[in-house]
Each structure stands twice: as structure tokens, then as C-alpha cells.
Motif scaffolding. Structure first.
Motif, PDB file in Angstrom:
ATOM      1  N   ALA A 217       5.588  -5.692  -5.044  1.00 25.82           N
ATOM      2  CA  ALA A 217       4.416  -4.828  -5.173  1.00 25.82           C
ATOM      3  C   ALA A 217       4.065  -4.602  -6.642  1.00 25.82           C
ATOM      4  CB  ALA A 217       4.686  -3.492  -4.478  1.00 25.82           C
ATOM      5  N   GLU A 218       5.086  -4.429  -7.460  1.00 22.26           N
ATOM      6  CA  GLU A 218       4.852  -4.232  -8.894  1.00 22.26           C
ATOM      7  C   GLU A 218       4.190  -5.444  -9.530  1.00 22.26           C
ATOM      8  OE1 GLU A 218       7.827  -3.726 -12.566  1.00 22.26           O
ATOM      9  OE2 GLU A 218       8.030  -2.161 -11.022  1.00 22.26           O
ATOM     10  N   ARG A 219       4.667  -6.637  -9.167  1.00 32.16           N
ATOM     11  CA  ARG A 219       4.071  -7.862  -9.705  1.00 32.16           C
ATOM     12  C   ARG A 219       2.637  -8.039  -9.230  1.00 32.16           C
ATOM     13  NH1 ARG A 219       9.310  -9.498  -8.830  1.00 32.16           N
ATOM     14  NH2 ARG A 219       8.873 -10.552  -6.874  1.00 32.16           N
ATOM     15  N   ARG A 220       2.347  -7.660  -7.985  1.00 30.67           N
ATOM     16  CA  ARG A 220       0.967  -7.731  -7.468  1.00 30.67           C
ATOM     17  C   ARG A 220       0.062  -6.816  -8.274  1.00 30.67           C
ATOM     18  NH1 ARG A 220       2.013  -6.884  -1.259  1.00 30.67           N
ATOM     19  NH2 ARG A 220       3.017  -8.829  -0.814  1.00 30.67           N
ATOM     20  N   ASP A 221       0.533  -5.599  -8.535  1.00 31.40           N
ATOM     21  CA  ASP A 221      -0.263  -4.635  -9.299  1.00 31.40           C
ATOM     22  C   ASP A 221      -0.534  -5.146 -10.714  1.00 31.40           C
ATOM     23  OD1 ASP A 221      -0.316  -2.995  -7.090  1.00 31.40           O
ATOM     24  OD2 ASP A 221       1.242  -1.630  -7.828  1.00 31.40           O
TER      25      ASP A 221
ATOM     26  N   GLY B 193      14.194  -3.721   0.519  1.00 26.31           N
ATOM     27  CA  GLY B 193      13.327  -2.724  -0.095  1.00 26.31           C
ATOM     28  C   GLY B 193      13.270  -2.849  -1.610  1.00 26.31           C
ATOM     29  N   SER B 194      14.394  -3.170  -2.220  1.00 27.01           N
ATOM     30  CA  SER B 194      14.397  -3.321  -3.679  1.00 27.01           C
ATOM     31  C   SER B 194      13.573  -4.531  -4.102  1.00 27.01           C
ATOM     32  CB  SER B 194      15.830  -3.423  -4.207  1.00 27.01           C
ATOM     33  OG  SER B 194      16.428  -4.648  -3.874  1.00 27.01           O
ATOM     34  N   TYR B 195      13.607  -5.584  -3.314  1.00 24.15           N
ATOM     35  CA  TYR B 195      12.780  -6.748  -3.596  1.00 24.15           C
ATOM     36  C   TYR B 195      11.308  -6.425  -3.364  1.00 24.15           C
ATOM     37  CZ  TYR B 195      16.311 -10.434  -4.105  1.00 24.15           C
ATOM     38  OH  TYR B 195      17.314 -11.236  -4.547  1.00 24.15           O
ATOM     39  N   GLU B 196      11.008  -5.697  -2.286  1.00 19.71           N
ATOM     40  CA  GLU B 196       9.622  -5.358  -1.975  1.00 19.71           C
ATOM     41  C   GLU B 196       8.994  -4.550  -3.098  1.00 19.71           C
ATOM     42  OE1 GLU B 196      10.047  -3.442   1.812  1.00 19.71           O
ATOM     43  OE2 GLU B 196       9.516  -5.287   2.877  1.00 19.71           O
ATOM     44  N   ALA B 197       9.756  -3.662  -3.702  1.00 16.79           N
ATOM     45  CA  ALA B 197       9.235  -2.867  -4.812  1.00 16.79           C
ATOM     46  C   ALA B 197       8.841  -3.782  -5.969  1.00 16.79           C
ATOM     47  CB  ALA B 197      10.271  -1.843  -5.258  1.00 16.79           C
ATOM     48  N   GLY B 198       9.652  -4.780  -6.237  1.00 18.88           N
ATOM     49  CA  GLY B 198       9.344  -5.738  -7.298  1.00 18.88           C
ATOM     50  C   GLY B 198       8.131  -6.578  -6.979  1.00 18.88           C
TER      51      GLY B 198
ATOM     52  N   ARG C  47      18.049  -1.718   2.355  1.00 22.53           N
ATOM     53  CA  ARG C  47      17.992  -1.321   0.940  1.00 22.53           C
ATOM     54  C   ARG C  47      17.733  -2.532   0.050  1.00 22.53           C
ATOM     55  NH1 ARG C  47      23.015   2.194  -0.655  1.00 22.53           N
ATOM     56  NH2 ARG C  47      21.767   2.437  -2.529  1.00 22.53           N
TER      57      ARG C  47
END
Length: 69
Positions: free
Chosen positions: A61-65, A54-59, A51
Motif C-alpha cells: 500500500a505504501e509503494r502504491r501511494d 499484513g506486514s507485506y500488505e502495508a508495504g 501478521r
């Protein structure tokens, strides 16, 4: 662990802190599992670490976008 996190797109500070957290958590869970003669501390640690990562991965991915926009 640190290198894999860097290659996955984590920043240096986050990769270092997260790697330390993961390793320390697993080491503590291993000792607890041995003392209690149970796999549950390792399973619980694994669930929570998944978990957390995963919370870091979401961040990440958001920064990449955002960078692509």
C-alpha cells in the motif's frame, strides 16, 4: 496463492516467496496438529501468517501511494 498475491499488488519475487512460506507453514502446522491431536498449531500458524501477510500488505500500500504521488 501466488496468483492471488500478484493480483493484490505484490511483486513477483515477494508473491512467490510469500506463497511458498504460507503453504509450507500450513503444511507443517497440519502435521504437528495431527501428531499432538490439537488444533493449536494451526491456529498459531494462522495468527503468525496473518501478521506476516499484513506486514507485506502495508508495504504494498505504501509503494502504491508513493507511485501515485
Amino acid at each position: 496463492m501466488y496468483d492471488k498475491l500478484l493480483h493484490a499488488g505484490f511483486g513477483d519475487d515477494d508473491a512467490r516467496d510469500l506463497a511458498t512460506t504460507v503453504i509450507s507453514t500450513l503444511e507443517g502446522a497440519e502435521v504437528t496438529a495431527q501428531v499432538h491431536r490439537s488444533e493449536e498449531p494451526l491456529r498459531a500458524a494462522g495468527r503468525q501468517l496473518a501478521r506476516l501477510v499484513g506486514s507485506y500488505e502495508a508495504g504494498v500500500a505504501e509503494r502504491r501511494d508513493e507511485a501515485r504521488s
